[in-house]
Design an enzyme around this catalytic site. Structure first.
Site, PDB file in Angstrom:
ATOM      1  N   PHE A 128       3.151  -9.300  40.728  1.00  0.00           N
ATOM      2  CA  PHE A 128       3.282 -10.500  39.615  1.00  0.00           C
ATOM      3  C   PHE A 128       3.464 -10.455  38.316  1.00  0.00           C
ATOM      4  CE2 PHE A 128       2.057 -15.087  38.947  1.00  0.00           C
ATOM      5  CZ  PHE A 128       3.339 -15.419  39.041  1.00  0.00           C
ATOM      6  N   GLU A 129       3.756 -11.179  36.911  1.00  0.00           N
ATOM      7  CA  GLU A 129       3.450 -11.264  35.826  1.00  0.00           C
ATOM      8  C   GLU A 129       3.561 -12.338  35.409  1.00  0.00           C
ATOM      9  OE1 GLU A 129       2.052 -11.424  33.102  1.00  0.00           O
ATOM     10  OE2 GLU A 129       2.137  -9.046  33.383  1.00  0.00           O
ATOM     11  N   PRO A 130       2.436 -13.605  35.499  1.00  0.00           N
ATOM     12  CA  PRO A 130       2.364 -15.167  35.038  1.00  0.00           C
ATOM     13  C   PRO A 130       2.778 -14.591  34.092  1.00  0.00           C
ATOM     14  CG  PRO A 130       0.284 -13.925  35.358  1.00  0.00           C
ATOM     15  CD  PRO A 130       1.447 -12.268  35.853  1.00  0.00           C
ATOM     16  N   ARG A 131       3.458 -14.298  33.007  1.00  0.00           N
ATOM     17  CA  ARG A 131       3.604 -14.850  31.427  1.00  0.00           C
ATOM     18  C   ARG A 131       4.820 -14.757  31.466  1.00  0.00           C
ATOM     19  NH1 ARG A 131      -0.160 -10.695  28.559  1.00  0.00           N
ATOM     20  NH2 ARG A 131       1.111  -9.665  30.118  1.00  0.00           N
TER      21      ARG A 131
END
Ligand SMILES: [Zn+2]
Length: 490
Positions: free
Chosen positions: A257-260
Site C-alpha cells: 500500500f502506498e498511501p500517497r
C-alpha cells in the site's frame, strides 16, 4: 441396475444445475484475433514514437467527432491544457487517465487508437461491440495528466513533484485536477496508465514483463473488498488476452500500500482501479507493439465491463499471474576471463543502456550495471563467453572528420583493435551510428571494463578479437553488425 441409472441421472442433473449456477449471465468474451484486427484498422498514424508533447496530441483531441465531448479540466503549471474526452451514454462510469508521469506515454498512444476505434462506422464488423460499449458505459479519458513533464519527457512535473505521490497533499495543479475529476465523476472503474522500465521480468523467467498489472491495495493489510475484487477479475480477463498474444510476458506488480499514490487512493475512494504498466519487449524501443497490447487489453476490459464478462474470472486467476521481478539486462555476457592486479578470475558482465535525447533525437548510452556472479539475471541478449578474455581497445589519434568516415574505414579500424577514433572539434556533440567511440580534443575514452564504466571492450578468443562491445552493444566481428546504434561524439 435401476438404482445405478437413477444415481447417474441425479449426478447429471446436479452437474447441469451446477454449471447453470456458475455460468454468469453473459459469457461472451472477445477473441484475441478480433482485438488485434481492431487495432490494425484504427491505429493513429500520426504518432509513431513515444516521445511527444502536448502540441502533438492537441489536434487529436480538439478535432474529434461529436461522439466525444472535449472539456478542459484545468491547466498545468506552465499553462498547458489538461483535457478530458467523454464518450458514451451508459450508466457505468469509467475513468481512464494516462501520462501522469511525463515520460510514460505508451498507453497515451493506445488511447488515441481507441478513440479512432470508438468513432468507427456503425456498419463495420465491430459495430455491435461499439454499441455495447456506448450503450452501457460512460467513458471519460484524461490522455495527458502531466503535459509539462511530457514536454521534457521526464517523470515529474515542472515543480519536480511526482504526481503519483500527490494524491493526498495536492501540491500540484495537475494532482488537484485529477482528484477533482474523480470527485466530480465518481467512476465505478478506473484505469491508471503508466510505463515501467524495461528490466522487469516475469519472476523466474527470462521473459520481460511487457505488461504488468495491479489491483492496488486500499489499506496496509491489503484486504480484498468488492471494489478491489472487481479490479482483480478485470485484470484476469486482460491476462487471458495477453497470455494468448504474448505468452509469459505478464507480471503482477507489488501490492504494498502506498498511501500517497493515486491508484491506491482511487481504490480506497470506491473506484475499482486497474494499474497497467508498459514494460519492455525485444526490438521494440519505441514501444509500438506494446502500444498495440495496451489497445487490446483496454478494449477487452471495456467490453467486459459493459457486458459483465469479467464475472467469468475470479481472484485466484489474478493471483496466479507471476510476480514482477527486476532481473533483466540489455546484454548479459557470462563467464568472461579477466584480471585485477594480476589476479585472474571469471566474471559475468551485466549491461544496461539508457535512452537520451538531443533535440528530439534518441541516442543511447551503455553502462556496466553489475559485475561478478550474475547467474540470477537474464539478458534480452546473452553471450556465453566461456574461453574468452577481456581485451582493451586502442586509440586511433590521427584526426578523421566524421564526413570522411566510410563503412570500410570504420569497420576496418574496429576489426583491427581500434575502438576509439579522434575526430575534428566541429564534430563534437554530433550523433552518429558508427561502431566506434568518436572523440575530439584530448579526452580519450577510458575503455576500461568494470562496474559503472561505459561498456567498451573486446572479447578475445585464442589470441584473436572475436567480439567488440561498443557503447554496450555486442558486435560479432566475424559479421558486419546489422543493428545501427546512435551515440554522441564525445
Ligand atoms: Zn508511472
Amino acid at each position: 441396475m435401476t438404482t445405478y441409472y437413477l444415481f447417474r441421472l441425479m449426478l447429471l442433473i446436479c452437474l447441469i444445475l451446477f454449471q447453470a449456477c456458475r455460468e454468469p449471465q453473459n459469457t461472451a468474451l472477445m477473441e484475441t484475433a478480433d482485438l488485434a484486427e481492431a487495432y490494425a484498422g484504427f491505429q493513429e498514424n500520426s504518432i509513431t514514437e513515444r516521445r511527444f508533447g502536448y502540441n502533438k496530441i492537441a489536434p487529436l483531441i480538439n478535432n474529434r467527432s461529436s461522439a466525444f465531448e472535449n472539456q478542459v479540466l484545468g491547466y498545468s503549471v506552465e499553462g498547458r491544457p489538461i483535457h478530458s474526452l467523454t464518450f458514451g451514454e451508459g450508466e457505468i462510469k469509467v475513468l481512464l487517465w494516462s501520462q501522469m508521469h511525463g515520460n510514460e506515454s505508451t498507453a497515451t498512444m493506445a488511447l488515441f487508437d481507441l478513440f479512432n476505434f470508438l468513432e468507427g462506422s456503425s456498419t463495420d464488423k465491430f459495430a455491435d461491440l461499439r454499441s455495447t460499449i456506448r450503450e452501457n458505459l460512460l467513458l471519460r479519458f484524461i490522455p495527458m495528466v502531466n503535459p509539462d513533464g511530457a514536454e521534457r519527457f521526464q517523470r515529474r512535473n515542472v515543480q519536480d513533484i511526482d504526481l503519483n505521490r500527490d494524491a493526498i497533499r495536492q501540491s500540484s495543479p495537475e494532482g488537484i485536477i485529477l482528484k477533482e475529476a474523480r470527485d466530480e465523476f465518481e467512476p465505478e472503474f478506473g484505469f491508471n496508465l503508466h510505463d515501467q522500465n524495461v528490466y522487469y521480468n516475469a519472476q523466474g523467467t527470462a521473459l520481460p514483463a511487457t505488461i504488468s498489472v495491479l489491483a492496488p491495495a486500499y489499506n496496509e493489510a491489503r484486504e480484498i473488498n468488492p471494489v478491489r475484487s472487481r479490479a482483480m477479475k478485470l485484470i484476469a480477463g486482460m491476462n487471458r488476452v495477453l497470455q494468448e498474444e504474448v505468452p509469459g510476458h505478464v507480471g503482477k506488480y507489488n501490492d504494498t500500500f502506498e498511501p500517497r499514490a493515486f491508484g491506491d487512493n482511487f481504490q480506497k475512494w470506491g473506484t475499482s482501479t486497474i494499474l497497467i504498466e508498459s514494460g519492455g519487449y525485444p526490438d521494440d524501443p519505441e514501444k509500438q507493439y506494446i502500444r498495440k497490447l495496451n489497445f487490446m487489453i483496454i478494449l477487452n476490459a471495456l467490453y467486459e465491463i459493459a457486458s459483465g464478462g469479467y464475472e467469468n474470472f475470479n481472484e485466484d486467476d489474478y493471483f496466479a499471474i507471476p510476480d514482477n521481478d527486476s532481473k533483466l539486462m540489455d546484454l548479459l555476457i557470462k563467464n568472461v576471463g579477466t584480471e585485477t592486479n594480476d589476479y585472474s578470475y571469471r566474471t559475468d558482465i551485466g549491461i544496461r543502456r539508457s535512452d537520451l535525447y538531443q533535440e528530439g533525437i534518441r541516442y543511447t548510452r551503455g553502462n556496466v550495471s553489475d559485475w561478478g556472479d550474475l547467474s540470477v539475471y537474464y539478458g534480452y541478449q546473452e553471450l556465453d563467453a566461456e574461453g574468452m578474455v577481456l581485451s582493451p581497445g586502442k586509440v586511433w589519434d590521427e584526426e578523421v572528420a566524421l564526413e570522411d568516415l566510410t563503412d570500410s574505414l570504420a569497420w576496418g579500424m574496429l576489426k583491427n583493435g581500434y575502438m576509439a577514433v579522434k575526430t575534428t572539434e566541429a564534430d563534437k556533440g554530433k550523433i552518429h551510428e558508427w561502431p566506434l567511440l568518436l572523440y575530439s580534443g584530448d579526452m580519450k575514452p577510458a575503455m576500461k571494463a568494470g562496474l559503472d564504466n561505459n561498456p567498451d571492450f573486446y572479447l578475445e578468443k585464442d589470441g584473436k578479437l572475436r567480439y567488440a562491445v561498443v557503447n554496450g552493444f555486442l558486435i560479432d566481428l566475424e559479421k558486419q553488425a546489422s543493428a545501427p546504434f546512435l551515440q554522441k561524439v564525445q
